[in-house]
Design a protein around this motif. Structure first.
Motif, PDB file in Angstrom:
ATOM      1  N   ASP A   4       0.817  -1.209   0.000  1.00 53.97           N
ATOM      2  CA  ASP A   4       0.000   0.000   0.000  1.00 53.97           C
ATOM      3  C   ASP A   4       0.857   1.268   0.000  1.00 53.97           C
ATOM      4  OD1 ASP A   4       0.951  -0.397   2.565  1.00 53.97           O
ATOM      5  OD2 ASP A   4      -0.861   0.314   3.547  1.00 53.97           O
ATOM      6  N   GLN A   5       2.152   1.122  -0.253  1.00 46.40           N
ATOM      7  CA  GLN A   5       3.042   2.271  -0.367  1.00 46.40           C
ATOM      8  C   GLN A   5       3.685   2.265  -1.747  1.00 46.40           C
ATOM      9  OE1 GLN A   5       5.763   1.656   2.865  1.00 46.40           O
ATOM     10  NE2 GLN A   5       4.425   2.643   4.333  1.00 46.40           N
ATOM     11  N   PHE A   6       3.919   3.441  -2.302  1.00 48.05           N
ATOM     12  CA  PHE A   6       4.522   3.513  -3.627  1.00 48.05           C
ATOM     13  C   PHE A   6       5.238   4.845  -3.790  1.00 48.05           C
ATOM     14  CE2 PHE A   6       0.309   5.298  -3.980  1.00 48.05           C
ATOM     15  CZ  PHE A   6       0.482   6.423  -4.773  1.00 48.05           C
ATOM     16  N   THR A   7       6.071   4.931  -4.793  1.00 50.90           N
ATOM     17  CA  THR A   7       6.763   6.162  -5.143  1.00 50.90           C
ATOM     18  C   THR A   7       6.153   6.685  -6.437  1.00 50.90           C
ATOM     19  OG1 THR A   7       8.809   5.387  -4.138  1.00 50.90           O
ATOM     20  CG2 THR A   7       8.992   7.166  -5.746  1.00 50.90           C
ATOM     21  N   ASP A  44      16.969  -4.266  -8.593  1.00 50.11           N
ATOM     22  CA  ASP A  44      16.958  -3.809  -7.205  1.00 50.11           C
ATOM     23  C   ASP A  44      16.676  -2.313  -7.020  1.00 50.11           C
ATOM     24  OD1 ASP A  44      19.332  -3.001  -8.379  1.00 50.11           O
ATOM     25  OD2 ASP A  44      20.510  -3.274  -6.546  1.00 50.11           O
ATOM     26  N   ARG A  45      16.571  -1.552  -8.135  1.00 48.67           N
ATOM     27  CA  ARG A  45      16.374  -0.111  -8.006  1.00 48.67           C
ATOM     28  C   ARG A  45      15.878   0.493  -9.331  1.00 48.67           C
ATOM     29  NH1 ARG A  45      21.324  -1.238  -9.521  1.00 48.67           N
ATOM     30  NH2 ARG A  45      22.502   0.177 -10.860  1.00 48.67           N
ATOM     31  N   VAL A  46      15.368   1.701  -9.226  1.00 51.55           N
ATOM     32  CA  VAL A  46      15.004   2.501 -10.391  1.00 51.55           C
ATOM     33  C   VAL A  46      15.773   3.811 -10.271  1.00 51.55           C
ATOM     34  CG1 VAL A  46      13.135   3.675 -11.617  1.00 51.55           C
ATOM     35  CG2 VAL A  46      12.709   1.471 -10.518  1.00 51.55           C
ATOM     36  N   GLU A  47      16.506   4.170 -11.313  1.00 52.89           N
ATOM     37  CA  GLU A  47      17.249   5.425 -11.329  1.00 52.89           C
ATOM     38  C   GLU A  47      16.521   6.427 -12.215  1.00 52.89           C
ATOM     39  OE1 GLU A  47      21.673   3.427 -10.848  1.00 52.89           O
ATOM     40  OE2 GLU A  47      21.176   4.461 -12.715  1.00 52.89           O
ATOM     41  N   PHE A  64      17.661  10.799  -8.711  1.00 53.90           N
ATOM     42  CA  PHE A  64      17.055   9.993  -7.652  1.00 53.90           C
ATOM     43  C   PHE A  64      17.266   8.507  -7.909  1.00 53.90           C
ATOM     44  CE2 PHE A  64      14.546  13.808  -8.446  1.00 53.90           C
ATOM     45  CZ  PHE A  64      14.604  14.417  -7.210  1.00 53.90           C
ATOM     46  N   THR A  65      17.424   7.769  -6.833  1.00 54.45           N
ATOM     47  CA  THR A  65      17.444   6.308  -6.900  1.00 54.45           C
ATOM     48  C   THR A  65      16.359   5.807  -5.963  1.00 54.45           C
ATOM     49  OG1 THR A  65      19.808   6.239  -7.366  1.00 54.45           O
ATOM     50  CG2 THR A  65      18.817   4.228  -6.513  1.00 54.45           C
ATOM     51  N   VAL A  66      15.446   4.994  -6.500  1.00 53.07           N
ATOM     52  CA  VAL A  66      14.354   4.442  -5.720  1.00 53.07           C
ATOM     53  C   VAL A  66      14.589   2.952  -5.578  1.00 53.07           C
ATOM     54  CG1 VAL A  66      11.849   4.156  -5.582  1.00 53.07           C
ATOM     55  CG2 VAL A  66      12.806   6.192  -6.690  1.00 53.07           C
ATOM     56  N   PRO A  67      14.777   2.457  -4.342  1.00 54.85           N
ATOM     57  CA  PRO A  67      15.001   1.023  -4.167  1.00 54.85           C
ATOM     58  C   PRO A  67      13.729   0.220  -4.467  1.00 54.85           C
ATOM     59  CG  PRO A  67      14.895   2.126  -2.043  1.00 54.85           C
ATOM     60  CD  PRO A  67      14.804   3.194  -3.097  1.00 54.85           C
ATOM     61  N   VAL A  68      13.914  -0.985  -4.969  1.00 56.53           N
ATOM     62  CA  VAL A  68      12.789  -1.897  -5.201  1.00 56.53           C
ATOM     63  C   VAL A  68      12.639  -2.738  -3.943  1.00 56.53           C
ATOM     64  CG1 VAL A  68      11.939  -3.829  -6.570  1.00 56.53           C
ATOM     65  CG2 VAL A  68      13.121  -1.928  -7.690  1.00 56.53           C
ATOM     66  N   PRO A  69      11.499  -2.668  -3.253  1.00 57.12           N
ATOM     67  CA  PRO A  69      11.322  -3.426  -2.014  1.00 57.12           C
ATOM     68  C   PRO A  69      11.518  -4.931  -2.217  1.00 57.12           C
ATOM     69  CG  PRO A  69       9.519  -1.889  -2.336  1.00 57.12           C
ATOM     70  CD  PRO A  69      10.319  -1.907  -3.606  1.00 57.12           C
TER      71      PRO A  69
END
Length: 71
Positions: A4-7, A44-47, A64-69
């Motif tokens: 239920d959380q997202f970027t 493992d991530r989105v840049e 930005f780097t967003v980690p993949v849970p």
């Protein structure tokens, strides 16, 4: 892992760039203000990198780097 959380990432139009009008809305800016996003997806991530297309340069404040849970 919580689902239920997202970027969320948003960008202006490349052809008709917009900016905040200071009143809760948006106003169109000049074509030379055209910017967008360059996105690379890994296991493992989105840049995400901001790009100034008119000046042909990266936007240092928009890196930005967003980690993949769960990775």
């Amino acid at each position: 892992m919580r689902w239920d959380q997202f970027t969320m990432i948003n960008t202006s139009s490349v052809g008709h760039p917009l900016t905040d009008d200071g009143k809760g809305g948006e106003t169109e800016t000049a074509p030379e203000d055209s910017e967008g996003l360059f996105v690379r997806v890994f296991a493992d991530r989105v840049e995400v990198r901001g790009r100034d297309f008119a000046r042909n340069r990266w936007v240092p404040e928009a890196q930005f780097t967003v980690p993949v849970p769960g990775r």
